[in-house]
Design a protein around this motif. Structure first.
Motif, PDB file in Angstrom:
ATOM      1  N   PHE A 128       6.761  12.009   1.214  1.00  0.00           N
ATOM      2  CA  PHE A 128       7.429  13.304   1.209  1.00  0.00           C
ATOM      3  C   PHE A 128       6.777  14.210   0.179  1.00  0.00           C
ATOM      4  N   ASN A 129       6.672  15.487   0.567  1.00  0.00           N
ATOM      5  CA  ASN A 129       5.998  16.471  -0.274  1.00  0.00           C
ATOM      6  C   ASN A 129       6.882  17.667  -0.586  1.00  0.00           C
ATOM      7  N   ALA A 130       7.943  17.854   0.221  1.00  0.00           N
ATOM      8  CA  ALA A 130       8.867  18.973   0.031  1.00  0.00           C
ATOM      9  C   ALA A 130      10.182  18.617   0.726  1.00  0.00           C
ATOM     10  N   THR A 131      11.157  19.489   0.592  1.00  0.00           N
ATOM     11  CA  THR A 131      12.510  19.222   1.078  1.00  0.00           C
ATOM     12  C   THR A 131      12.538  18.883   2.570  1.00  0.00           C
ATOM     13  N   PHE A 132      13.176  17.768   2.868  1.00  0.00           N
ATOM     14  CA  PHE A 132      13.407  17.322   4.240  1.00  0.00           C
ATOM     15  C   PHE A 132      14.919  17.159   4.347  1.00  0.00           C
ATOM     16  N   GLY A 133      15.601  18.264   4.672  1.00  0.00           N
ATOM     17  CA  GLY A 133      17.051  18.297   4.555  1.00  0.00           C
ATOM     18  C   GLY A 133      17.797  18.315   5.871  1.00  0.00           C
ATOM     19  N   PRO A 134      19.108  18.617   5.818  1.00  0.00           N
ATOM     20  CA  PRO A 134      19.962  18.560   7.019  1.00  0.00           C
ATOM     21  C   PRO A 134      19.592  19.563   8.105  1.00  0.00           C
ATOM     22  N   GLU A 135      18.713  20.519   7.793  1.00  0.00           N
ATOM     23  CA  GLU A 135      18.267  21.446   8.833  1.00  0.00           C
ATOM     24  C   GLU A 135      17.605  20.726   9.996  1.00  0.00           C
ATOM     25  N   VAL A 136      17.123  19.493   9.781  1.00  0.00           N
ATOM     26  CA  VAL A 136      16.430  18.754  10.849  1.00  0.00           C
ATOM     27  C   VAL A 136      17.398  18.013  11.766  1.00  0.00           C
ATOM     28  N   LEU A 137      18.674  17.949  11.422  1.00  0.00           N
ATOM     29  CA  LEU A 137      19.614  17.109  12.172  1.00  0.00           C
ATOM     30  C   LEU A 137      19.956  17.715  13.540  1.00  0.00           C
ATOM     31  N   ALA A 138      20.087  16.841  14.517  1.00  0.00           N
ATOM     32  CA  ALA A 138      20.506  17.211  15.871  1.00  0.00           C
ATOM     33  C   ALA A 138      20.741  15.914  16.644  1.00  0.00           C
ATOM     34  N   GLU A 139      21.274  16.028  17.857  1.00  0.00           N
ATOM     35  CA  GLU A 139      21.530  14.844  18.671  1.00  0.00           C
ATOM     36  C   GLU A 139      20.255  14.067  18.967  1.00  0.00           C
ATOM     37  N   SER A 140      19.155  14.771  19.200  1.00  0.00           N
ATOM     38  CA  SER A 140      17.846  14.116  19.371  1.00  0.00           C
ATOM     39  C   SER A 140      16.783  15.036  18.794  1.00  0.00           C
ATOM     40  N   VAL A 141      15.860  14.445  18.038  1.00  0.00           N
ATOM     41  CA  VAL A 141      14.865  15.229  17.302  1.00  0.00           C
ATOM     42  C   VAL A 141      13.489  14.631  17.546  1.00  0.00           C
ATOM     43  N   ALA A 142      12.549  15.477  17.961  1.00  0.00           N
ATOM     44  CA  ALA A 142      11.164  15.066  18.179  1.00  0.00           C
ATOM     45  C   ALA A 142      10.254  15.836  17.230  1.00  0.00           C
ATOM     46  N   GLN A 143       9.117  15.238  16.903  1.00  0.00           N
ATOM     47  CA  GLN A 143       8.150  15.806  15.965  1.00  0.00           C
ATOM     48  C   GLN A 143       6.865  16.189  16.680  1.00  0.00           C
ATOM     49  N   LYS A 187       0.810  -1.218   0.000  1.00  0.00           N
ATOM     50  CA  LYS A 187       0.000   0.000   0.000  1.00  0.00           C
ATOM     51  C   LYS A 187       0.845   1.270   0.000  1.00  0.00           C
ATOM     52  N   TYR A 188       1.957   1.278   0.748  1.00  0.00           N
ATOM     53  CA  TYR A 188       2.638   2.540   1.004  1.00  0.00           C
ATOM     54  C   TYR A 188       4.122   2.609   0.641  1.00  0.00           C
ATOM     55  N   LEU A 189       4.839   1.485   0.638  1.00  0.00           N
ATOM     56  CA  LEU A 189       6.293   1.552   0.613  1.00  0.00           C
ATOM     57  C   LEU A 189       6.846   2.193  -0.659  1.00  0.00           C
ATOM     58  N   ALA A 190       6.320   1.833  -1.826  1.00  0.00           N
ATOM     59  CA  ALA A 190       6.871   2.368  -3.083  1.00  0.00           C
ATOM     60  C   ALA A 190       6.821   3.894  -3.096  1.00  0.00           C
ATOM     61  N   ARG A 191       5.668   4.452  -2.745  1.00  0.00           N
ATOM     62  CA  ARG A 191       5.557   5.913  -2.779  1.00  0.00           C
ATOM     63  C   ARG A 191       6.447   6.564  -1.729  1.00  0.00           C
ATOM     64  N   PHE A 192       6.562   5.930  -0.561  1.00  0.00           N
ATOM     65  CA  PHE A 192       7.431   6.475   0.477  1.00  0.00           C
ATOM     66  C   PHE A 192       8.869   6.581  -0.041  1.00  0.00           C
ATOM     67  N   LEU A 193       9.378   5.509  -0.632  1.00  0.00           N
ATOM     68  CA  LEU A 193      10.765   5.504  -1.110  1.00  0.00           C
ATOM     69  C   LEU A 193      10.959   6.425  -2.315  1.00  0.00           C
ATOM     70  N   GLU A 194      10.015   6.413  -3.234  1.00  0.00           N
ATOM     71  CA  GLU A 194      10.136   7.255  -4.425  1.00  0.00           C
ATOM     72  C   GLU A 194      10.158   8.739  -4.062  1.00  0.00           C
ATOM     73  N   THR A 195       9.300   9.142  -3.139  1.00  0.00           N
ATOM     74  CA  THR A 195       9.280  10.550  -2.747  1.00  0.00           C
ATOM     75  C   THR A 195      10.471  10.895  -1.844  1.00  0.00           C
ATOM     76  N   ALA A 196      10.978   9.911  -1.088  1.00  0.00           N
ATOM     77  CA  ALA A 196      12.191  10.146  -0.304  1.00  0.00           C
ATOM     78  C   ALA A 196      13.364  10.457  -1.222  1.00  0.00           C
ATOM     79  N   GLU A 197      13.444   9.766  -2.347  1.00  0.00           N
ATOM     80  CA  GLU A 197      14.515  10.046  -3.303  1.00  0.00           C
ATOM     81  C   GLU A 197      14.414  11.464  -3.872  1.00  0.00           C
ATOM     82  N   GLN A 198      13.229  11.989  -3.928  1.00  0.00           N
ATOM     83  CA  GLN A 198      13.028  13.344  -4.447  1.00  0.00           C
ATOM     84  C   GLN A 198      13.293  14.430  -3.404  1.00  0.00           C
ATOM     85  N   HIS A 199      13.055  14.114  -2.115  1.00  0.00           N
ATOM     86  CA  HIS A 199      13.041  15.183  -1.110  1.00  0.00           C
ATOM     87  C   HIS A 199      13.896  14.944   0.130  1.00  0.00           C
ATOM     88  N   PHE A 200      14.233  13.708   0.476  1.00  0.00           N
ATOM     89  CA  PHE A 200      14.926  13.439   1.737  1.00  0.00           C
ATOM     90  C   PHE A 200      16.434  13.560   1.580  1.00  0.00           C
TER      91      PHE A 200
END
Length: 341
Positions: free
Chosen positions: A204-219, A116-129
Motif C-alpha cells: 500500500f502506498n496511499a489511502t485504500f478506504g471505504p470508497e472502494v466498497l460495493a457488492e462486487s468490485v473489479a480492478q 519476501k513480501y508479507l511483512a511489508r504488505f501487512l505493515e503498509t496495510a496498517e497504514q493505509h487500508f
C-alpha cells in the motif's frame, strides 16, 4: 501489364503494412517502454452526460465525475469507475462508520512469497487500508509460525489459516478460489461484511478506504486499461470454461485485487473453482489461470464498481498524468527466485 505492375505495388504495400502492424503489436506485448508510452493516446472513451447524471454510490455520496474528463468514469452498464478526485473520502469513511462494518482482507503467502513480501504488505496495510475501520486480516500459508508479528491498531485482528502448498505455483494460484470459497462459508464469512482479496507481492502506498466498497468490485489491469478489446489477453480457447469470444469482454480485470460482499464473493469463488475443475478434467489450463476465470465471471456478472488503475499500479509503467495517487504498488517481479522450491 500496367494493371499487373499496379497489383504488385499494392501487394508489397499491403505486406509492408501488415508486417509493420505486427511489429508494433509485438512491441506492445513485449512491453517495450518507449512503445508502451504511446498507449496513453488510445482513448478510454467518455462517460455520456445522461449516464453520468444517473450514477450513485452508497459509500461516496455525491460524485464529481466531471473532475476527471480525461478518463472513463463509468461503464456501459452504469457502474462507477473510481478515480482520484471523483469522490469525497471523508463521506465514505463516515458512511462506513455509521454502518459499523467489518472489512476482511485476505492474502496468500506461500513458499518464498512469505519472507519476501508479507511483512511489508501487512505493515503498509496498517497504514493505509480502511484506516479507522474494523478490519480482519486472513493470511493463508503453509507455515503459520513464520508469519511476521505486526503491530495492529484498535479493532484490527490477524488470523492465520494453514493451507497445503501445491507443487506448482500455477496450482497455488488456482487453488486460491477453492480455499477462499471455504473460508467465506466459515469464520471469515461470519466476521466480515465486505472482503477484499489481494496478491501479496504488492504494498500500500496511499489511502485504500471505504470508497472502494460495493457488492462486487473489479480492478482494471494497469497494463491493459487503454487497450482495445480485441487485444486484451482473455482466454480464447473455446474448450476452456474461461473462454471469451472476440466480441465478448468489457475490460481486462486484474486478479491481484477483487472484492465485494460475502454472498457475492461466495458465488464468484465457487464459479471460478468449479470452472477450473472442469478445465482440469479436460486436460486444460487457462492462459492466465484464475485471472482468466475471474474475467469470465465479471463478463457474465457485471461488477457493481470498478477501480481505476490508480488503485493497483505498476511502477514499471512509470508516471502518467492520469494516475494521480497510486494506492497499491506492484513489487518488482522476481519469479525466478520466489517460484522455486
Amino acid at each position: 501489364m500496367f494493371l499487373k505492375e499496379g497489383f504488385r505495388t499494392w501487394r508489397r504495400f499491403f505486406l509492408w503494412l501488415l508486417l509493420f502492424s505486427l511489429g508494433i503489436l509485438s512491441l506492445f506485448r513485449y512491453n517495450f517502454a518507449s512503445i508502451r508510452d504511446l498507449e496513453v493516446f488510445i482513448s478510454m472513451g467518455v462517460c455520456p452526460k445522461a449516464r453520468m447524471a444517473l450514477l450513485r454510490d452508497n459509500f461516496t455520496g455525491p460524485l464529481s465525475l466531471r473532475a476527471r474528463p480525461e478518463v472513463l468514469t463509468c461503464t456501459s452498464w452504469g457502474a462507477l469507475i473510481l478515480w482520484d478526485g471523483t469522490f469525497d473520502p471523508a463521506i465514505a469513511k463516515e458512511t462506513a462508520e455509521r454502518q459499523n462494518l467489518t472489512i476482511g482482507l485476505t492474502v496468500f503467502a506461500v513458499g518464498k512469497y512469505l519472507e519476501k513480501y508479507l511483512a511489508r504488505f501487512l505493515e503498509t496495510a496498517e497504514q493505509h487500508f480502511m484506516v479507522g475501520q474494523r478490519v480482519v486480516y486472513y493470511v493463508f500459508t503453509e507455515r503459520p509460525l513464520a508469519v511476521p508479528r505486526v503491530a495492529l491498531g484498535p479493532g484490527r485482528r490477524l488470523r492465520v489459516e494453514r493451507v497445503v502448498r501445491e507443487r506448482r505455483w500455477q496450482d497455488v494460484s488456482m487453488q486460491r478460489m477453492r480455499t477462499l470459497h471455504k473460508a467465506l462459508g466459515g469464520r471469515l464469512g461470519r466476521e466480515a461484511d465486505f472482503v477484499f482479496c489481494m496478491d501479496v507481492d504488492q504494498h500500500f502506498n496511499a489511502t485504500f478506504g471505504p470508497e472502494v466498497l460495493a457488492e462486487s468490485v473489479a480492478q482494471l489491469h494497469a497494463w491493459h486499461y487503454h487497450w482495445p478489446r480485441r487485444l486484451l489477453p482473455f482466454e480464447r480457447n473455446p474448450r476452456s470454461a474461461a473462454a471469451l469470444a472476440h466480441h465478448e469482454g468489457d475490460f481486462y480485470y486484474h486478479a491481484a485485487v477483487f472484492g465485494g460482499s460475502v454472498a457475492v464473493l461466495r458465488a464468484l469463488t465457487w464459479h471460478c473453482a468449479r470452472a477450473m475443475q472442469q478445465d482440469r478434467a479436460r486436460g486444460l489450463e487457462a492462459l492466465w489461470h484464475d485471472e482468466s476465470h475471474l474475467n469470465r465471471y465479471f463478463w457474465l456478472h457485471k461488477p457493481a464498481k470498478v477501480l481505476s488503475p490508480e488503485f493497483c499500479w505498476s511502477p514499471e509503467l512509470g508516471q502518467r498524468t492520469e494516475i494521480h495517487r497510486p494506492r497499491l504498488l506492484w513489487a518488482p517481479k522476481e519469479y525466478a527466485m520466489v517460484r522455486t522450491s
